[in-house]
Design a protein around this motif. Sequence first.
Motif, PDB file in Angstrom:
ATOM      1  N   GLU A   1      -1.492   0.554  16.770  1.00 16.37           N
ATOM      2  CA  GLU A   1      -0.468   1.164  17.613  1.00 16.37           C
ATOM      3  C   GLU A   1      -0.104   2.532  17.055  1.00 16.37           C
ATOM      4  N   SER A   2       0.148   3.487  17.940  1.00 13.90           N
ATOM      5  CA  SER A   2       0.437   4.839  17.493  1.00 13.90           C
ATOM      6  C   SER A   2       1.798   4.951  16.789  1.00 13.90           C
ATOM      7  N   ASN A   3       2.728   4.053  17.101  1.00 13.64           N
ATOM      8  CA  ASN A   3       4.040   4.137  16.463  1.00 13.64           C
ATOM      9  C   ASN A   3       4.185   3.170  15.288  1.00 13.64           C
ATOM     10  N   LYS A   4       3.130   2.467  14.967  1.00 14.00           N
ATOM     11  CA  LYS A   4       3.167   1.516  13.860  1.00 14.00           C
ATOM     12  C   LYS A   4       3.130   2.264  12.522  1.00 14.00           C
ATOM     13  N   LYS A   5       4.053   1.911  11.650  1.00 19.20           N
ATOM     14  CA  LYS A   5       4.116   2.544  10.338  1.00 19.20           C
ATOM     15  C   LYS A   5       2.966   2.010   9.480  1.00 19.20           C
ATOM     16  N   THR A   6       2.259   2.914   8.835  1.00 15.69           N
ATOM     17  CA  THR A   6       1.173   2.487   7.961  1.00 15.69           C
ATOM     18  C   THR A   6       1.527   2.784   6.508  1.00 15.69           C
ATOM     19  N   ASN A   7       1.229   1.853   5.661  1.00 16.72           N
ATOM     20  CA  ASN A   7       1.472   1.989   4.234  1.00 16.72           C
ATOM     21  C   ASN A   7       0.203   2.472   3.554  1.00 16.72           C
ATOM     22  N   ILE A   8       0.306   2.765   2.283  1.00 14.53           N
ATOM     23  CA  ILE A   8      -0.872   3.126   1.514  1.00 14.53           C
ATOM     24  C   ILE A   8      -1.085   2.066   0.440  1.00 14.53           C
ATOM     25  N   THR A   9      -2.336   1.958   0.002  1.00 11.51           N
ATOM     26  CA  THR A   9      -2.693   0.981  -1.011  1.00 11.51           C
ATOM     27  C   THR A   9      -3.167   1.704  -2.261  1.00 11.51           C
ATOM     28  N   LEU A  10      -2.603   1.325  -3.377  1.00 11.10           N
ATOM     29  CA  LEU A  10      -3.064   1.804  -4.671  1.00 11.10           C
ATOM     30  C   LEU A  10      -4.063   0.785  -5.194  1.00 11.10           C
ATOM     31  N   ILE A  11      -5.248   1.242  -5.548  1.00 16.86           N
ATOM     32  CA  ILE A  11      -6.219   0.394  -6.231  1.00 16.86           C
ATOM     33  C   ILE A  11      -6.463   1.046  -7.586  1.00 16.86           C
ATOM     34  N   ASN A  12      -6.147   0.306  -8.651  1.00 19.46           N
ATOM     35  CA  ASN A  12      -6.198   0.855  -9.994  1.00 19.46           C
ATOM     36  C   ASN A  12      -6.984  -0.075 -10.911  1.00 19.46           C
TER      37      ASN A  12
ATOM     38  N   SER B   1       4.713  -4.061  -2.753  1.00 19.29           N
ATOM     39  CA  SER B   1       4.191  -5.217  -3.489  1.00 19.29           C
ATOM     40  C   SER B   1       3.109  -4.775  -4.470  1.00 19.29           C
ATOM     41  N   THR B   2       2.781  -5.679  -5.378  1.00 22.11           N
ATOM     42  CA  THR B   2       1.663  -5.443  -6.288  1.00 22.11           C
ATOM     43  C   THR B   2       1.129  -6.765  -6.795  1.00 22.11           C
ATOM     44  N   LYS B   3      -0.158  -6.772  -7.107  1.00 18.80           N
ATOM     45  CA  LYS B   3      -0.809  -7.948  -7.689  1.00 18.80           C
ATOM     46  C   LYS B   3      -1.835  -7.458  -8.699  1.00 18.80           C
ATOM     47  N   LEU B   4      -1.902  -8.157  -9.832  1.00 19.08           N
ATOM     48  CA  LEU B   4      -2.891  -7.845 -10.852  1.00 19.08           C
ATOM     49  C   LEU B   4      -4.003  -8.876 -10.771  1.00 19.08           C
ATOM     50  N   HIS B   5      -5.220  -8.396 -10.748  1.00 22.35           N
ATOM     51  CA  HIS B   5      -6.401  -9.260 -10.659  1.00 22.35           C
ATOM     52  C   HIS B   5      -7.184  -9.167 -11.967  1.00 22.35           C
ATOM     53  N   LYS B   6      -7.735 -10.300 -12.403  1.00 21.67           N
ATOM     54  CA  LYS B   6      -8.570 -10.335 -13.604  1.00 21.67           C
ATOM     55  C   LYS B   6      -9.978 -10.749 -13.189  1.00 21.67           C
TER      56      LYS B   6
ATOM     57  N   VAL C   1      -3.674  -3.963  -7.497  1.00 23.22           N
ATOM     58  CA  VAL C   1      -3.635  -3.575  -6.088  1.00 23.22           C
ATOM     59  C   VAL C   1      -2.173  -3.602  -5.670  1.00 23.22           C
ATOM     60  N   ALA C   2      -1.670  -2.435  -5.269  1.00 24.96           N
ATOM     61  CA  ALA C   2      -0.260  -2.310  -4.903  1.00 24.96           C
ATOM     62  C   ALA C   2      -0.143  -1.668  -3.529  1.00 24.96           C
ATOM     63  N   VAL C   3       0.948  -1.963  -2.861  1.00 23.73           N
ATOM     64  CA  VAL C   3       1.220  -1.369  -1.550  1.00 23.73           C
ATOM     65  C   VAL C   3       2.509  -0.572  -1.652  1.00 23.73           C
ATOM     66  N   TRP C   4       2.448   0.659  -1.132  1.00 27.26           N
ATOM     67  CA  TRP C   4       3.591   1.576  -1.131  1.00 27.26           C
ATOM     68  C   TRP C   4       3.799   2.101   0.275  1.00 27.26           C
ATOM     69  N   GLU C   5       5.017   2.530   0.563  1.00 25.20           N
ATOM     70  CA  GLU C   5       5.321   3.079   1.885  1.00 25.20           C
ATOM     71  C   GLU C   5       4.612   4.392   2.142  1.00 25.20           C
TER      72      GLU C   5
ATOM     73  N   LYS D   1      -7.813   2.370 -20.170  1.00 25.24           N
ATOM     74  CA  LYS D   1      -8.113   3.475 -19.254  1.00 25.24           C
ATOM     75  C   LYS D   1      -7.845   3.033 -17.814  1.00 25.24           C
ATOM     76  N   ALA D   2      -6.914   3.729 -17.175  1.00 28.98           N
ATOM     77  CA  ALA D   2      -6.591   3.471 -15.769  1.00 28.98           C
ATOM     78  C   ALA D   2      -7.403   4.420 -14.900  1.00 28.98           C
ATOM     79  N   ASN D   3      -7.760   3.960 -13.703  1.00 27.22           N
ATOM     80  CA  ASN D   3      -8.534   4.748 -12.749  1.00 27.22           C
ATOM     81  C   ASN D   3      -7.905   4.641 -11.362  1.00 27.22           C
ATOM     82  N   PRO D   4      -6.639   5.096 -11.195  1.00 28.83           N
ATOM     83  CA  PRO D   4      -5.925   4.881  -9.940  1.00 28.83           C
ATOM     84  C   PRO D   4      -6.380   5.788  -8.814  1.00 28.83           C
ATOM     85  N   SER D   5      -6.308   5.251  -7.605  1.00 32.67           N
ATOM     86  CA  SER D   5      -6.558   6.055  -6.406  1.00 32.67           C
ATOM     87  C   SER D   5      -5.807   5.416  -5.240  1.00 32.67           C
TER      88      SER D   5
END
Length: 102
Positions: A2-13, A44-49, A62-66, A91-95
Amino acid sequence: MESNKKTNITLINPFEVPEGKIEESIVYWEACRDFLKKEPGYISTKLHKSIKEGSKFELINVAVWESPKAFTEASQKMAKELGVLPPEGLKANPSLYSVISE
């Protein structure tokens, strides 16, 4: 989408964890999580091993931000105020990513 739907961004680190530093790295991640979850724009955020022995990226956050702005401002604030150092050699490699297909 939807054009008016707010989209978040995802951090993958993905983290390169030095040998013998997994527990210390998790404690550091938890301190970062506890700081960031109080910041504006955090969702939100979750750490995966990795289940694969010897994986280059043993931990992946993996985190979600506005918005990218919310993440950047919170990260900059955390760098100044957290008061906890990462384990030596971690060593972090965030994007940041946006969803393009579901």
